[in-house]
Structures are given as C-alpha cells and as structure tokens.
Design an enzyme around this catalytic site. Sequence first.
Site, short mmCIF file in Angstrom:
data_model
loop_
_atom_site.label_atom_id
_atom_site.label_comp_id
_atom_site.label_asym_id
_atom_site.label_seq_id
_atom_site.Cartn_x
_atom_site.Cartn_y
_atom_site.Cartn_z
CG HIS A 17 -1.84 -0.96 1.35
ND1 HIS A 17 -2.10 -1.61 2.29
CD2 HIS A 17 -3.02 -1.25 0.50
CE1 HIS A 17 -3.09 -2.77 2.22
NE2 HIS A 17 -3.59 -2.40 1.23
CE LYS A 41 -13.12 -7.11 3.50
NZ LYS A 41 -12.39 -6.27 2.14
NE ARG A 90 -2.88 -6.95 -4.66
CZ ARG A 90 -3.64 -6.96 -3.86
NH1 ARG A 90 -3.18 -7.33 -2.59
NH2 ARG A 90 -4.90 -6.74 -4.06
CB SER A 128 -4.35 -6.67 4.55
OG SER A 128 -3.75 -5.48 3.91
P1 ADP Z 1 -6.00 -5.92 0.07
O1 ADP Z 1 -4.50 -5.33 0.61
O2 ADP Z 1 -6.41 -6.91 1.18
O3 ADP Z 1 -5.80 -6.46 -1.37
P2 ADP Z 1 -7.23 -3.32 0.39
O4 ADP Z 1 -8.34 -2.93 0.23
O5 ADP Z 1 -6.48 -2.85 1.63
O6 ADP Z 1 -7.04 -4.90 0.42
O7 ADP Z 1 -6.36 -2.58 -0.92
C1 ADP Z 1 -6.65 -1.28 -1.25
C2 ADP Z 1 -5.96 -1.27 -2.41
O8 ADP Z 1 -4.58 -1.16 -2.60
C3 ADP Z 1 -6.51 -2.12 -3.51
O9 ADP Z 1 -6.37 -1.19 -4.98
C4 ADP Z 1 -5.37 -3.05 -3.79
O10 ADP Z 1 -5.37 -3.59 -5.11
C5 ADP Z 1 -4.11 -2.19 -3.35
N1 ADP Z 1 -3.08 -3.09 -2.82
C6 ADP Z 1 -3.05 -3.75 -1.75
N2 ADP Z 1 -2.01 -4.59 -1.46
C7 ADP Z 1 -0.96 -4.09 -2.54
C8 ADP Z 1 0.11 -4.40 -3.00
N3 ADP Z 1 0.80 -5.16 -2.47
N4 ADP Z 1 0.67 -3.89 -4.29
C9 ADP Z 1 0.06 -3.03 -4.86
N5 ADP Z 1 -1.40 -2.63 -4.61
C10 ADP Z 1 -2.03 -3.33 -3.38
#
Ligand code: ADP
Length: 170
Positions: A17, A41, A90, A128
Amino acid sequence: MVKAIYPGTFDPITNGHLDILSRAALLFEDVHVVVAVNVRKTTLFSLAERLELIRKCTSHLANVHVSSFEGLTVDCLRRFGAKVVIRGLRAVSDFEYEFQMALMNKKLDSGCETVYLMPSEQYTYLNSSVIREIAALGRSVSEFVPAEVEAKLRKKTGTHPKRPAKPPKK
Ligand code: ADP
C-alpha cells in the site's frame, strides 16, 4: 493539479500500500487515503486502529491525508473534491474485479477516472490477509510491513516472531 483518493480496507496497511501511495503522492496534488467503512466485513483492526496506523506510516508524505468514508466511492470523490480513484494492480487476478468497479464507477459518475499503479515487483504478492495469517502463526512480517504495524500485529495476535525452521541435517 488533480486530487485523488485511495480507497481500501487497509487491515493493516502494508509496504505494498505504501509503495502505491508514495507513487501517487508524486503524481497528484493531494491524495486522500480513505478507509472504507463496511459494517458487513469483519476486520482484525478497528477503524480507529487502522486510521492511526496509516497516519503514523504516512506522516512523511506531506500531501497525503487520511480519513474514513461510508458509502459509494463516487460520493467519496465528491466529498474530497477529487477526480481520480487510485487502485493498485498486483496481478492479472486483480484485473477482473477492478475492471468491473472502474466501469461501474464511471457509470455512476462520468467524471470519475480510475488510475491503476503497479507496485515494485517485490510487493506484487503482498496482501493484508496473508500478512495477518503469517503474523498469527508466529513468523516475522518485518519485511512486509512498517515496524509500527508489526508491533500492533504482535499485540493483537499475542505471538512473538519465530525464526524460520532450519532444514533437517543430512
Ligand atoms: P488488500 O490489501 O487486502 O488487497 P485493500 O482493500 O486494503 O485490500 O487494498 C486497497 C488497494 O490497495 C487495492 O487497490 C489493492 O489492489 C491495493 N493493494 C493492496 N496491496 C497491494 C500491493 N501489495 N501492491 C499494490 N497494490 C496493493
């Protein structure tokens, strides 16, 4: 200069993130990290805990702001006077859902643009839920999350990081 929002669950925030956020902070005037409030959730960290962790981990990024929002992404855009929704991509597996969301948001608000950013290669397999699982099973996640997040995960899960098991001697 255009304002953007970066919505997500952030349960908890990871280096993936943060990678996306630091790229977005260079491209947009202001970036609002928006923790989506979703009562259906269940999360490991409460909303207040997630907000606090994100604030701590982004304090070095002057144009990044952190808040929560309950409702549609397009309404959230309006509230922050933003035009762009940032999402991380990703792998191909992210694509289908993201494609659907971007088209639906465009339908709900024709001015809504979704911008996808790719993280550095080393974060492409990070999410996550995997982090929560590894931490709960007692392995260190220090490579994947900031120190504040790892400390909170330890407290929550009541575990201490173990070293990886050594392979048996031949
Ligand atoms: P999660 O981390 O469980 O996929 P989130 O809702 O917290 O879910 O993710 C928010 C945004 O951040 C989404 O667009 C997700 O694709 C992106 N994101 C999460 N982890 C990564 C990562 N490792 N690399 C790039 N983008 C990410």
